[in-house]
Design a protein around this motif. Sequence first.
Motif, PDB file in Angstrom:
ATOM      1  N   ALA A  36       0.821  -1.211   0.000  1.00  0.00           N
ATOM      2  CA  ALA A  36       0.000   0.000   0.000  1.00  0.00           C
ATOM      3  C   ALA A  36       0.855   1.261   0.000  1.00  0.00           C
ATOM      4  O   ALA A  36       0.355   2.347  -0.285  1.00  0.00           O
ATOM      5  CB  ALA A  36      -0.918  -0.002   1.222  1.00  0.00           C
ATOM      6  N   ILE A  37       2.138   1.127   0.285  1.00  0.00           N
ATOM      7  CA  ILE A  37       3.014   2.297   0.374  1.00  0.00           C
ATOM      8  C   ILE A  37       3.817   2.485  -0.912  1.00  0.00           C
ATOM      9  O   ILE A  37       3.847   3.570  -1.483  1.00  0.00           O
ATOM     10  CB  ILE A  37       3.937   2.181   1.598  1.00  0.00           C
ATOM     11  N   CYS A  38       4.442   1.393  -1.394  1.00  0.00           N
ATOM     12  CA  CYS A  38       5.321   1.548  -2.559  1.00  0.00           C
ATOM     13  C   CYS A  38       4.863   0.749  -3.784  1.00  0.00           C
ATOM     14  O   CYS A  38       5.418   0.903  -4.847  1.00  0.00           O
ATOM     15  CB  CYS A  38       6.755   1.147  -2.203  1.00  0.00           C
ATOM     16  N   GLY A  39       3.873  -0.115  -3.611  1.00  0.00           N
ATOM     17  CA  GLY A  39       3.363  -0.882  -4.736  1.00  0.00           C
ATOM     18  C   GLY A  39       4.131  -2.152  -5.050  1.00  0.00           C
ATOM     19  O   GLY A  39       3.832  -2.829  -6.024  1.00  0.00           O
ATOM     20  N   ALA A  40       5.119  -2.504  -4.218  1.00  0.00           N
ATOM     21  CA  ALA A  40       5.901  -3.725  -4.465  1.00  0.00           C
ATOM     22  C   ALA A  40       4.983  -4.945  -4.463  1.00  0.00           C
ATOM     23  O   ALA A  40       4.117  -5.075  -3.602  1.00  0.00           O
ATOM     24  CB  ALA A  40       6.989  -3.876  -3.401  1.00  0.00           C
ATOM     25  N   ALA A  64      -9.246   2.861  16.375  1.00  0.00           N
ATOM     26  CA  ALA A  64      -8.780   2.267  15.120  1.00  0.00           C
ATOM     27  C   ALA A  64      -7.266   2.336  15.056  1.00  0.00           C
ATOM     28  O   ALA A  64      -6.661   3.298  15.519  1.00  0.00           O
ATOM     29  CB  ALA A  64      -9.386   3.005  13.938  1.00  0.00           C
ATOM     30  N   THR A  65      -6.652   1.323  14.486  1.00  0.00           N
ATOM     31  CA  THR A  65      -5.211   1.313  14.305  1.00  0.00           C
ATOM     32  C   THR A  65      -4.899   1.891  12.931  1.00  0.00           C
ATOM     33  O   THR A  65      -5.308   1.335  11.920  1.00  0.00           O
ATOM     34  CB  THR A  65      -4.677  -0.134  14.382  1.00  0.00           C
ATOM     35  N   PRO A  66      -4.177   3.025  12.875  1.00  0.00           N
ATOM     36  CA  PRO A  66      -3.870   3.637  11.568  1.00  0.00           C
ATOM     37  C   PRO A  66      -2.817   2.835  10.825  1.00  0.00           C
ATOM     38  O   PRO A  66      -2.036   2.097  11.424  1.00  0.00           O
ATOM     39  CB  PRO A  66      -3.335   5.015  11.947  1.00  0.00           C
ATOM     40  N   LEU A  67      -2.826   2.977   9.501  1.00  0.00           N
ATOM     41  CA  LEU A  67      -1.761   2.386   8.705  1.00  0.00           C
ATOM     42  C   LEU A  67      -0.456   3.062   9.075  1.00  0.00           C
ATOM     43  O   LEU A  67      -0.443   4.195   9.577  1.00  0.00           O
ATOM     44  CB  LEU A  67      -2.049   2.571   7.211  1.00  0.00           C
ATOM     45  N   SER A  68       0.648   2.404   8.855  1.00  0.00           N
ATOM     46  CA  SER A  68       1.932   2.978   9.234  1.00  0.00           C
ATOM     47  C   SER A  68       2.165   4.293   8.497  1.00  0.00           C
ATOM     48  O   SER A  68       1.810   4.457   7.338  1.00  0.00           O
ATOM     49  CB  SER A  68       3.056   1.991   8.939  1.00  0.00           C
ATOM     50  N   GLN A  69       2.755   5.218   9.203  1.00  0.00           N
ATOM     51  CA  GLN A  69       3.075   6.529   8.644  1.00  0.00           C
ATOM     52  C   GLN A  69       4.420   6.447   7.925  1.00  0.00           C
ATOM     53  O   GLN A  69       5.265   5.624   8.279  1.00  0.00           O
ATOM     54  CB  GLN A  69       3.143   7.569   9.765  1.00  0.00           C
ATOM     55  N   PRO A  70       4.636   7.297   6.909  1.00  0.00           N
ATOM     56  CA  PRO A  70       5.928   7.297   6.212  1.00  0.00           C
ATOM     57  C   PRO A  70       7.062   7.548   7.200  1.00  0.00           C
ATOM     58  O   PRO A  70       6.975   8.452   8.020  1.00  0.00           O
ATOM     59  CB  PRO A  70       5.810   8.441   5.211  1.00  0.00           C
ATOM     60  N   LYS A  71       8.109   6.722   7.109  1.00  0.00           N
ATOM     61  CA  LYS A  71       9.210   6.822   8.066  1.00  0.00           C
ATOM     62  C   LYS A  71      10.456   7.432   7.452  1.00  0.00           C
ATOM     63  O   LYS A  71      11.112   8.253   8.072  1.00  0.00           O
ATOM     64  CB  LYS A  71       9.529   5.439   8.628  1.00  0.00           C
ATOM     65  N   THR A  72      10.799   7.023   6.246  1.00  0.00           N
ATOM     66  CA  THR A  72      12.033   7.503   5.632  1.00  0.00           C
ATOM     67  C   THR A  72      11.747   8.732   4.767  1.00  0.00           C
ATOM     68  O   THR A  72      10.594   9.052   4.468  1.00  0.00           O
ATOM     69  CB  THR A  72      12.657   6.412   4.743  1.00  0.00           C
ATOM     70  N   ALA A  77       8.570  11.608   0.721  1.00  0.00           N
ATOM     71  CA  ALA A  77       8.505  12.243  -0.600  1.00  0.00           C
ATOM     72  C   ALA A  77       7.394  11.610  -1.442  1.00  0.00           C
ATOM     73  O   ALA A  77       6.649  12.316  -2.133  1.00  0.00           O
ATOM     74  CB  ALA A  77       9.852  12.123  -1.321  1.00  0.00           C
ATOM     75  N   ILE A  78       7.260  10.287  -1.371  1.00  0.00           N
ATOM     76  CA  ILE A  78       6.197   9.610  -2.117  1.00  0.00           C
ATOM     77  C   ILE A  78       4.830  10.014  -1.571  1.00  0.00           C
ATOM     78  O   ILE A  78       3.893  10.257  -2.340  1.00  0.00           O
ATOM     79  CB  ILE A  78       6.393   8.078  -2.092  1.00  0.00           C
ATOM     80  N   ALA A  79       4.715  10.136  -0.249  1.00  0.00           N
ATOM     81  CA  ALA A  79       3.449  10.572   0.359  1.00  0.00           C
ATOM     82  C   ALA A  79       3.105  11.991  -0.080  1.00  0.00           C
ATOM     83  O   ALA A  79       1.941  12.301  -0.368  1.00  0.00           O
ATOM     84  CB  ALA A  79       3.533  10.477   1.882  1.00  0.00           C
ATOM     85  N   ALA A 133       3.277   8.475 -17.537  1.00  0.00           N
ATOM     86  CA  ALA A 133       4.369   8.042 -16.664  1.00  0.00           C
ATOM     87  C   ALA A 133       3.783   7.261 -15.497  1.00  0.00           C
ATOM     88  O   ALA A 133       2.706   7.596 -15.004  1.00  0.00           O
ATOM     89  CB  ALA A 133       5.141   9.259 -16.148  1.00  0.00           C
ATOM     90  N   PRO A 134       4.482   6.227 -15.058  1.00  0.00           N
ATOM     91  CA  PRO A 134       3.995   5.473 -13.903  1.00  0.00           C
ATOM     92  C   PRO A 134       4.193   6.281 -12.620  1.00  0.00           C
ATOM     93  O   PRO A 134       5.129   7.075 -12.516  1.00  0.00           O
ATOM     94  CB  PRO A 134       4.867   4.219 -13.898  1.00  0.00           C
ATOM     95  N   LEU A 135       3.311   6.074 -11.674  1.00  0.00           N
ATOM     96  CA  LEU A 135       3.429   6.720 -10.372  1.00  0.00           C
ATOM     97  C   LEU A 135       3.992   5.713  -9.378  1.00  0.00           C
ATOM     98  O   LEU A 135       3.704   4.516  -9.478  1.00  0.00           O
ATOM     99  CB  LEU A 135       2.058   7.220  -9.902  1.00  0.00           C
ATOM    100  N   PRO A 136       4.763   6.190  -8.395  1.00  0.00           N
ATOM    101  CA  PRO A 136       5.373   5.255  -7.441  1.00  0.00           C
ATOM    102  C   PRO A 136       4.453   4.866  -6.286  1.00  0.00           C
ATOM    103  O   PRO A 136       4.906   4.616  -5.184  1.00  0.00           O
ATOM    104  CB  PRO A 136       6.581   6.045  -6.942  1.00  0.00           C
ATOM    105  N   PHE A 137       3.152   4.869  -6.525  1.00  0.00           N
ATOM    106  CA  PHE A 137       2.194   4.483  -5.494  1.00  0.00           C
ATOM    107  C   PHE A 137       0.936   3.971  -6.171  1.00  0.00           C
ATOM    108  O   PHE A 137       0.698   4.237  -7.341  1.00  0.00           O
ATOM    109  CB  PHE A 137       1.861   5.647  -4.564  1.00  0.00           C
TER     110      PHE A 137
END
Length: 144
Positions: A36-40, A64-72, A77-79, A133-137
């Motif tokens: 859900a974060i990077c599409g891998a 509710a437990t939130p999805l993990s927040q961007p860490k790096t 930048a992707i967010a 162009a493809p998006l990274p998400f």
Amino acid sequence: MIRYSLKCSNAHEFDSWFQSAAAYDSLRAAGHVSCAICGAPDVEKLLMAPAVRPARHAATPQPATPLSQPKTEVEQAIAALRAQVEANSEYVGLNFAAEARKMHDGLSQERAIYGEARPEEAKKLIEDGVPVAPLPFLPKRKAN
């Protein structure tokens, strides 16, 4: 419904709901489960403890437990890119290839769009000179 904690090959952790354990297995086997974060596409289930509440607390709602927040910095930048795209573009979903082609051919008003396309559709757009162009998400999807 069953909720799984998942982790991708890039070490992103997130949660997702599935109709059943068998539904998760069949979706993963078909290549429809991705980060859900990077599409891998390489995603695995993490060990989870069942969320069982004692009966005396059953009436007390749990937060509710939130999805993990961007860490790096890359995740942040992707967010930020996702927020920019979603704020300034129209989501056309699975009609992306058709909409992009209509705009390129002058049959539809040019505007900023984003959406989803099968790999063969994206390849054909590029071969035909349609600027895409493809998006990274992955786009956010509404859950039931």
